[in-house]
Design an enzyme around this catalytic site. Structure first.
Site, PDB file in Angstrom:
ATOM      1  N   LYS A  53      37.301  16.164  16.501  1.00 58.44           N
ATOM      2  CA  LYS A  53      37.998  15.346  15.183  1.00 58.44           C
ATOM      3  C   LYS A  53      39.157  14.806  15.821  1.00 58.44           C
ATOM      4  O   LYS A  53      39.850  13.681  15.668  1.00 58.44           O
ATOM      5  CB  LYS A  53      38.031  16.250  14.234  1.00 58.44           C
ATOM      6  N   GLN A  97      38.116  23.040   7.429  1.00 62.29           N
ATOM      7  CA  GLN A  97      36.868  23.325   8.294  1.00 62.29           C
ATOM      8  C   GLN A  97      36.241  24.672   7.856  1.00 62.29           C
ATOM      9  O   GLN A  97      36.856  25.696   7.727  1.00 62.29           O
ATOM     10  CB  GLN A  97      37.490  23.535   9.912  1.00 62.29           C
ATOM     11  N   ASP A 120      35.857  14.680   3.379  1.00 64.01           N
ATOM     12  CA  ASP A 120      34.308  15.214   3.708  1.00 64.01           C
ATOM     13  C   ASP A 120      33.460  14.999   2.443  1.00 64.01           C
ATOM     14  O   ASP A 120      32.251  15.530   2.471  1.00 64.01           O
ATOM     15  CB  ASP A 120      34.711  16.794   3.702  1.00 64.01           C
TER      16      ASP A 120
END
Ligand code: NAP
Length: 293
Positions: A53, A97, A120
């Site tokens: 990322k 995460q 997300d």
């Protein structure tokens, strides 16, 4: 001839487009998209994802922060960090995460991310907006599947899409995206899970099959109909003494047998996988450009 749906190439096209739009956003409005990632603990796979990322941010000209905390970090410290990023104008996307250590409440963390920075697409506000067909951040993996279907000119309207799996991250948002009354969607959707007495009864009816099962090669070509479009979200590492490293990656679909039936199929690796980061970058760009909220 079975068409191999090249997610790697499609993801590269998406990234090239974002890089171009990012240059315009910077030049025209002086805005640089910014993504903040919080990585807790030492899960090896999470480190790999977070590195990818950060690399994608660098390539696209994004501002990025990766903050690593030990597995012993307190929930309070995590929530305070998220709140600080919520208020930071350089940050347009916040990602924590997963998975998190057991002492940190995942729901509480996801709720603390401001919905406008929830790239997300896991905050209940974005989940609700997705269901209602309102502008939102859709979770990146199913959004990537929709992009593969669209860019491969695969008709979804009126087709029977069977989604195997109902996780909040893949299966549920996938089904919601497919049945929306919208261009490149509008499918008739069936969702399967472990309570289905006979999965094959459903998979044999699929015009479009999306496998998000988490079980290596769970779906065999014998249980698919001729001409089906197969989207394999699964990523599983299995032992293979013949492979150079003694293991290899397979999907949730048995590729060889499914290819004999499919008109189009995503490979593993190189199918859905590369799309996830591309869509995360797109969501972050959209946040910076004010396209959603
Ligand atoms: P998950 O949370 O484990 O969910 C799996 C789902 O499949 C559950 O809903 C489960 O049903 C259902 N299921 C499991 N075994 C089944 C069976 N035998 N018959 C019918 N349904 C069954 O997994 P996930 O997070 O959605 O991930 C799914 C797969 O996608 C995994 O292989 C994962 O590695 C991969 N993945 C890939 C990406 C990517 O970037 N490409 C991103 C995320 C995930 P119940 O609800 O009844 O338990």
């Amino acid at each position: 001839m079975t068409q191999i749906l090249d997610g790697k190439a499609i993801a590269q096209d998406v990234r090239n487009e974002i890089a171009e739009k990012t240059r315009e956003l910077k030049a025209g409005r002086g805005i640089q998209p910014g993504l903040a990632v919080l990585l807790i603990g030492d899960n090896a796979a999470s480190h790999v994802y977070v590195r990818s990322k950060a690399k994608a941010c660098e390539e696209l000209g994004f501002y990025s922060i990766v903050l690593e905390k030990p597995a012993t970090v307190s929930e309070k410290e995590v929530l305070e960090q998220i709140q600080a990023w919520n208020a930071d104008p350089r940050i347009h996307g916040i990602l924590v995460q997963l998975p998190l250590p057991a002492h940190i409440d995942e729901q509480c963390v996801l709720l603390t991310v401001h919905p406008a920075k929830d790239v997300d697409g896991f905050h209940p506000e974005n989940v609700g907006r997705l269901v209602a067909g309102l502008p939102c951040y859709a979770p990146c993996t199913p959004a990537g599947v929709m992009e593969i279907l669209k860019r491969s000119h695969i008709e979804t309207k009126g087709k029977h899409a069977v989604v195997v799996g109902r996780s909040n991250i893949v299966g549920k948002p996938m089904a919601n995206l497919l049945y929306q009354k919208a261009p490149n969607a509008n499918a008739i959707v069936t969702i399967c899970h472990t309570a289905a007495p006979d999965i094959a009864y459903y998979t044999r009816q699929a015009d479009i099959l999306v496998a998000a099962v988490g079980v290596p090669e769970a779906i065999h070509g014998d249980n698919l109909k001729d001409g089906v479009v197969v989207i394999d979200v699964g990523i599983n590492r299995i032992d293979d003494p013949a492979a150079p490293k003694g293991t290899r990656l397979v999907g949730d679909v048995h590729f060889e047998s499914a290819s004999e039936k499919a008109s189009a199929i995503t490979p593993v690796p190189g199918g859905v996988g590369p799309m996830t980061i591309a869509m995360l970058m797109l969501n972050t760009y959209r946040s910076a450009a004010g396209e959603v909220y």
